[in-house]
Design an enzyme around this catalytic site. Structure first.
Site, PDB file in Angstrom:
ATOM      1  N   ARG A 175     -23.199  -6.652  17.782  1.00  0.00           N
ATOM      2  CA  ARG A 175     -22.850  -6.634  16.350  1.00  0.00           C
ATOM      3  C   ARG A 175     -22.436  -8.005  15.836  1.00  0.00           C
ATOM      4  O   ARG A 175     -22.394  -8.229  14.634  1.00  0.00           O
ATOM      5  CB  ARG A 175     -21.699  -5.655  16.121  1.00  0.00           C
ATOM      6  CG  ARG A 175     -22.066  -4.229  16.415  1.00  0.00           C
ATOM      7  CD  ARG A 175     -20.851  -3.362  16.285  1.00  0.00           C
ATOM      8  NE  ARG A 175     -20.448  -3.262  14.906  1.00  0.00           N
ATOM      9  CZ  ARG A 175     -20.626  -2.199  14.152  1.00  0.00           C
ATOM     10  NH1 ARG A 175     -21.197  -1.140  14.664  1.00  0.00           N
ATOM     11  NH2 ARG A 175     -20.226  -2.180  12.910  1.00  0.00           N
ATOM     12  N   GLU A 209     -37.666 -13.570  13.625  1.00  0.00           N
ATOM     13  CA  GLU A 209     -36.240 -13.398  13.936  1.00  0.00           C
ATOM     14  C   GLU A 209     -35.902 -13.682  15.384  1.00  0.00           C
ATOM     15  O   GLU A 209     -34.796 -14.103  15.675  1.00  0.00           O
ATOM     16  CB  GLU A 209     -35.719 -12.024  13.497  1.00  0.00           C
ATOM     17  CG  GLU A 209     -36.147 -10.864  14.325  1.00  0.00           C
ATOM     18  CD  GLU A 209     -35.577  -9.548  13.823  1.00  0.00           C
ATOM     19  OE1 GLU A 209     -34.374  -9.487  13.551  1.00  0.00           O
ATOM     20  OE2 GLU A 209     -36.348  -8.585  13.721  1.00  0.00           O
ATOM     21  N   ASN A 226     -12.971  -6.331  10.165  1.00  0.00           N
ATOM     22  CA  ASN A 226     -14.415  -6.332   9.995  1.00  0.00           C
ATOM     23  C   ASN A 226     -14.682  -6.115   8.499  1.00  0.00           C
ATOM     24  O   ASN A 226     -14.132  -5.186   7.927  1.00  0.00           O
ATOM     25  CB  ASN A 226     -15.004  -5.183  10.833  1.00  0.00           C
ATOM     26  CG  ASN A 226     -16.506  -5.176  10.823  1.00  0.00           C
ATOM     27  OD1 ASN A 226     -17.135  -6.110  10.332  1.00  0.00           O
ATOM     28  ND2 ASN A 226     -17.091  -4.129  11.389  1.00  0.00           N
ATOM     29  N   GLY A 227     -15.501  -6.953   7.875  1.00  0.00           N
ATOM     30  CA  GLY A 227     -15.782  -6.774   6.446  1.00  0.00           C
ATOM     31  C   GLY A 227     -15.473  -8.061   5.689  1.00  0.00           C
ATOM     32  O   GLY A 227     -15.346  -9.135   6.298  1.00  0.00           O
ATOM     33  N   LYS A 243     -26.472  -7.139  14.498  1.00  0.00           N
ATOM     34  CA  LYS A 243     -26.934  -5.773  14.293  1.00  0.00           C
ATOM     35  C   LYS A 243     -25.955  -5.134  13.326  1.00  0.00           C
ATOM     36  O   LYS A 243     -24.775  -5.465  13.341  1.00  0.00           O
ATOM     37  CB  LYS A 243     -26.877  -5.062  15.648  1.00  0.00           C
ATOM     38  CG  LYS A 243     -27.584  -3.745  15.696  1.00  0.00           C
ATOM     39  CD  LYS A 243     -28.996  -3.934  16.160  1.00  0.00           C
ATOM     40  CE  LYS A 243     -29.752  -2.641  16.239  1.00  0.00           C
ATOM     41  NZ  LYS A 243     -31.202  -2.886  16.159  1.00  0.00           N
ATOM     42  N   HIS A 294     -55.672 -16.006  -3.051  1.00  0.00           N
ATOM     43  CA  HIS A 294     -54.873 -16.311  -4.246  1.00  0.00           C
ATOM     44  C   HIS A 294     -53.766 -17.324  -3.938  1.00  0.00           C
ATOM     45  O   HIS A 294     -52.806 -17.428  -4.677  1.00  0.00           O
ATOM     46  CB  HIS A 294     -54.285 -15.016  -4.820  1.00  0.00           C
ATOM     47  CG  HIS A 294     -55.345 -14.042  -5.223  1.00  0.00           C
ATOM     48  ND1 HIS A 294     -56.149 -14.244  -6.315  1.00  0.00           N
ATOM     49  CD2 HIS A 294     -55.777 -12.903  -4.645  1.00  0.00           C
ATOM     50  CE1 HIS A 294     -57.025 -13.248  -6.411  1.00  0.00           C
ATOM     51  NE2 HIS A 294     -56.814 -12.429  -5.401  1.00  0.00           N
ATOM     52  N   CYS A 301     -18.983  -7.483  12.640  1.00  0.00           N
ATOM     53  CA  CYS A 301     -18.101  -7.809  13.746  1.00  0.00           C
ATOM     54  C   CYS A 301     -17.824  -6.536  14.522  1.00  0.00           C
ATOM     55  O   CYS A 301     -18.092  -5.442  14.046  1.00  0.00           O
ATOM     56  CB  CYS A 301     -16.790  -8.370  13.225  1.00  0.00           C
ATOM     57  SG  CYS A 301     -17.014  -9.676  12.029  1.00  0.00           S
ATOM     58  N   LYS A 314     -40.491  -9.607  13.072  1.00  0.00           N
ATOM     59  CA  LYS A 314     -40.101  -9.637  14.489  1.00  0.00           C
ATOM     60  C   LYS A 314     -40.271 -11.030  15.056  1.00  0.00           C
ATOM     61  O   LYS A 314     -39.398 -11.541  15.737  1.00  0.00           O
ATOM     62  CB  LYS A 314     -40.967  -8.683  15.328  1.00  0.00           C
ATOM     63  CG  LYS A 314     -40.674  -7.208  15.400  1.00  0.00           C
ATOM     64  CD  LYS A 314     -39.328  -6.758  15.804  1.00  0.00           C
ATOM     65  CE  LYS A 314     -38.353  -6.826  14.662  1.00  0.00           C
ATOM     66  NZ  LYS A 314     -37.989  -5.579  14.057  1.00  0.00           N
ATOM     67  N   GLU A 347     -43.809  -6.319   9.277  1.00  0.00           N
ATOM     68  CA  GLU A 347     -42.901  -6.049  10.394  1.00  0.00           C
ATOM     69  C   GLU A 347     -43.213  -6.993  11.566  1.00  0.00           C
ATOM     70  O   GLU A 347     -42.300  -7.513  12.211  1.00  0.00           O
ATOM     71  CB  GLU A 347     -43.010  -4.569  10.802  1.00  0.00           C
ATOM     72  CG  GLU A 347     -42.195  -4.153  11.999  1.00  0.00           C
ATOM     73  CD  GLU A 347     -40.702  -4.411  11.881  1.00  0.00           C
ATOM     74  OE1 GLU A 347     -40.217  -4.775  10.801  1.00  0.00           O
ATOM     75  OE2 GLU A 347     -40.012  -4.281  12.919  1.00  0.00           O
ATOM     76  N   TRP A 361     -18.821 -12.236  13.779  1.00  0.00           N
ATOM     77  CA  TRP A 361     -20.027 -12.816  13.176  1.00  0.00           C
ATOM     78  C   TRP A 361     -19.527 -13.470  11.899  1.00  0.00           C
ATOM     79  O   TRP A 361     -19.161 -12.780  10.947  1.00  0.00           O
ATOM     80  CB  TRP A 361     -21.040 -11.712  12.888  1.00  0.00           C
ATOM     81  CG  TRP A 361     -22.350 -12.223  12.385  1.00  0.00           C
ATOM     82  CD1 TRP A 361     -23.395 -12.672  13.137  1.00  0.00           C
ATOM     83  CD2 TRP A 361     -22.769 -12.327  11.019  1.00  0.00           C
ATOM     84  NE1 TRP A 361     -24.430 -13.053  12.320  1.00  0.00           N
ATOM     85  CE2 TRP A 361     -24.082 -12.863  11.017  1.00  0.00           C
ATOM     86  CE3 TRP A 361     -22.179 -12.049   9.786  1.00  0.00           C
ATOM     87  CZ2 TRP A 361     -24.795 -13.100   9.851  1.00  0.00           C
ATOM     88  CZ3 TRP A 361     -22.892 -12.287   8.619  1.00  0.00           C
ATOM     89  CH2 TRP A 361     -24.194 -12.808   8.663  1.00  0.00           C
TER      90      TRP A 361
HETATM   91  C1  F6R Z   1     -34.783  -6.530  12.046  1.00  0.00           C
HETATM   92  C2  F6R Z   1     -33.635  -5.686  11.827  1.00  0.00           C
HETATM   93  C3  F6R Z   1     -33.021  -5.685  10.479  1.00  0.00           C
HETATM   94  C4  F6R Z   1     -32.571  -4.266  10.101  1.00  0.00           C
HETATM   95  C5  F6R Z   1     -31.827  -4.292   8.753  1.00  0.00           C
HETATM   96  C6  F6R Z   1     -31.458  -2.901   8.293  1.00  0.00           C
HETATM   97  O1  F6R Z   1     -35.280  -6.387  13.334  1.00  0.00           O
HETATM   98  O2  F6R Z   1     -33.180  -5.005  12.706  1.00  0.00           O
HETATM   99  O3  F6R Z   1     -33.890  -6.212   9.534  1.00  0.00           O
HETATM  100  O4  F6R Z   1     -33.690  -3.447  10.028  1.00  0.00           O
HETATM  101  O5  F6R Z   1     -30.675  -5.065   8.883  1.00  0.00           O
HETATM  102  O6  F6R Z   1     -30.661  -2.261   9.217  1.00  0.00           O
HETATM  103  P1  F6R Z   1     -30.478  -0.681   9.209  1.00  0.00           P
HETATM  104  O7  F6R Z   1     -31.792  -0.082   9.566  1.00  0.00           O
HETATM  105  O8  F6R Z   1     -29.431  -0.427  10.255  1.00  0.00           O
HETATM  106  O9  F6R Z   1     -30.040  -0.311   7.835  1.00  0.00           O
END
Ligand code: F6R
Length: 610
Positions: free
Chosen positions: A27, A490, A100-101, A605, A506, A2, A487, A483, A75
């Site tokens: 966030r 998500e 937040n938390g 984020k 397999h 949050c 991407k 990766e 969030w």
């Molecule tokens: C995916 C993404 C997340 C972060 C993960 C770790 O695009 O951004 O998977 O990579 O939440 O976040 P950090 O790097 O901030 O520890």
């Protein structure tokens, strides 16, 4: 997850709070709200489900005047994203709180408070904080004391900001597990969960430490540690670009950040490579001494950062001859594991606040790891402050929830780390000089990879109506396939799986048919012929393939296989270069699908809760 903003000013703060929330929206973005103390001492609250713009419009319709206020973008963790669950939460029309938390013992506290006669209006864990403070205020002499008493009863993680209508020019803030930064203005002071929220109003910041509680008024900030002793925390000038939270000419932050990669890489390399060498100083003063002793690398990360770590594992073992293990933070922290001799504990994180990664670092210290190092993008973050060695990524603020530039910059930082440690193992002077020279070519190579944009945009049209996809790679391209799949899923919500190409037969080969696009990452390296056999296995089952390869790999497009030409590059840099078209692919597929690219559903984020 949050976002929090608070202000005690000498002007109306509604606009400052809303601007701050807007800058923090990445966030968390399912609901938001604010409380402003009116000049006649009333708590004026407004909360909305949806994005901050909705809250802004509501505030314009019924302006809230007042010079002290707190705001929050949520969030959801406990309780669905509804107006009644949105923050701030209020107790007895007196105390307002944003949080937040996660408060882990909220059910016990809630029961006790209900027995005392408190009525809860939300399903959140956060509301207990407001009522608990209110209950303590009946016997404590000040709001500060009541908050100090309250936090001692909370279990879990919190960054919280509290106002009381009876002390209208004061905010009390407390931190444990969820970051908070105090912003110092002229005759006004602020608090936020991320300095980026406050950059339009100040550049002077102090980061609270774990267990700190602070009293913030217009002219004074008093900070107390977990033992209630007054302490000072260093105030520093922020280097973060004020415009970082601006999309500029781009439609989305994600696209902006994809295109920022050449400059981000340039910044991360600048001043860290000299005369064919990686400078140990990039990792901190004690780096040389620690690197000399290092015999094993343990890397811990989550999500995209984990994929970068997995790539580095190949580099550490093949280039530097040093054993490297990689684990997801949430797994590592809850299992019994063995510490290798002279093992360097490395955390990778864009935000530096990821709860599981941070918990893993704390555990590593208890377990007796030799030393810790973090590769991180956020100055002053918890991982940076808690690690012995620090590599600051200098990628610039990343706002798009889908991580892009942080990933390629992490890979560059990891390659430097491989060299800096590897020169005490198997990396020769010549090899180091070759790697350094490859790194110096990296920003230009990324520019070239970005010229694939028109081809990728066309390719995206083939994908937009698909429901599933497979990504294949071998060796250090396997984590790049992971990766690419992460991407795509998500932001486009298309189900995507990554496999090491050799694993196909397999099991996953059973999934292949004409409706399952298969993306193959096929750089021209010693495994190319093996990969070509894997491609034939897919082709024989009627699979539709998209092969990313350079000219020299000699693939030709036909009705079952489309070849996307990637600019030729050093084998060493291939994982970084091949990431670029995959990022662009997820972006353009999502654009066609019309998803919320920068703020995909259910995500946030900076995952500051476990
Ligand atoms: C995916 C993404 C997340 C972060 C993960 C770790 O695009 O951004 O998977 O990579 O939440 O976040 P950090 O790097 O901030 O520890």
């Amino acid at each position: 997850m949050c976002g929090i903003v608070g202000a005690v000013a000498q002007r109306d703060v509604a606009e400052i709070l809303l601007q701050g929330l807007k800058r923090l929206e990445y966030r968390g973005y399912d609901s938001s709200g604010l409380v402003i103390l009116s000049d006649n001492g009333e708590l004026q609250r407004i909360r909305c489900v949806g994005k901050v713009n909705k809250l802004s419009r509501a505030v314009v319709e019924s302006p809230f005047l007042g010079a002290t206020g707190i705001a929050h973008t949520r969030w959801a963790t406990h309780g669905s994203p509804t107006e009644k669950n949105a923050h701030p939460h209020i107790s007895n029309n007196t105390i307002a709180v944003v949080h937040n938390g996660i408060i882990e013992n909220h059910s016990i506290l809630r029961k006790k408070l209900e027995e005392k006669g408190y009525t809860f209006t939300s399903e959140t864990d956060s509301e207990v904080i407001a009522h608990l403070i209110h209950s303590h205020l009946k016997v404590q002499v000040s709001l500060l004391n009541a908050v100090q008493k309250t936090v001692k009863e909370l279990k879990g993680a919190y960054g919280t900001v509290v106002v009381d209508k009876n002390t209208p020019e004061t905010m009390i803030v407390a931190r444990s597990g969820s970051p908070l930064v105090i912003g110092y203005g002229l005759g006004e002071n602020f608090v936020a969960s991320d300095q980026i929220a406050l950059l339009p109003v100040t550049r002077r910041f102090a980061f609270l430490e774990e267990g700190d509680v602070a009293e913030i008024t217009r002219h004074k900030v008093l900070i107390f540690n977990a033992d209630d002793n007054e302490v000072t925390r260093e105030i520093s000038e922020s280097q973060v670009n004020h415009d970082a939270a601006d999309k500029g000419q781009y439609k989305h932050y994600m696209l902006k950040e994809i295109y920022e990669q050449p400059i981000a890489l340039k910044h991360t390399l600048d001043g860290r490579l000299e005369l064919g060498k990686v400078l140990d100083s990039a990792f901190g003063e004690k780096a040389t001494r620690i690197f000399k002793k290092t015999k094993h690398i343990q890397i811990i990360a989550c999500g995209t950062s984990y994929n970068a770590a997995m790539t580095a594992r190949y580099w550490f073992e093949s280039l530097a001859g040093i054993a490297c293990t990689v684990e997801i933070a949430s797994e590592f922290r809850y299992r019994k594991s063995v510490v290798n001799e002279n093992s360097l504990f490395v955390t990778l994180s864009q935000s530096g606040e990821t709860a599981d990664t941070l918990a893993a670092l704390h555990l590593a210290k208890e377990m007796g790891y030799m030393n810790s190092l973090t590769i991180c993008n956020v100055e002053g973050s918890s991982l940076v402050r808690g690690s012995d060695l620090v590599y600051m990524m200098k990628a610039g603020t990343e706002i798009g929830v889908a991580s892009t530039k942080a990933f390629t910059v992490q890979l560059a930082g990891l390659l430097m780390l491989v060299v800096a440690i590897g020169r005490h193992h198997t990396i020769s002077v010549q090899q180091e000089a070759d790697i350094v020279s490859a790194l110096q070519r990296l920003p230009a190579k990324i520019e070239q990879a970005l010229t694939m944009q028109p081809a990728i945009k066309l390719l995206a049209e083939d994908f937009a109506d698909k429901h599933h996809s497979l990504f294949l790679g071998r060796a250090e391209q396997y984590p790049i396939a992971m990766e690419g799949a992460l991407k795509l899923k998500e932001i486009s919500y298309i189900h995507a799986e990554a496999y090491a190409a050799g694993e196909l037969k397999h099991g996953p080969l059973a999934l292949v048919d004409a409706d399952m696009p298969v993306i193959v990452i096929a750089p021209n390296n010693e495994l190319l012929e093996k990969l070509k056999s894997n491609i034939e296995e897919v082709r024989a089952r009627g699979g539709l393939m998209y092969v990313f390869a350079d000219k020299n790999a000699q693939f030709e497009s036909d009705e079952t296989m489309k070849v996307l030409e990637v600019p030729a590059c050093d084998a060493l840099l291939a994982p970084i270069i091949y990431t670029i078209p995959l990022q662009l692919l997820s972006y353009y597929v999502s654009l066609i699908k019309g998803t919320d690219i920068d703020q995909p559903r259910n995500l946030a984020k900076s995952v500051t809760v476990e």
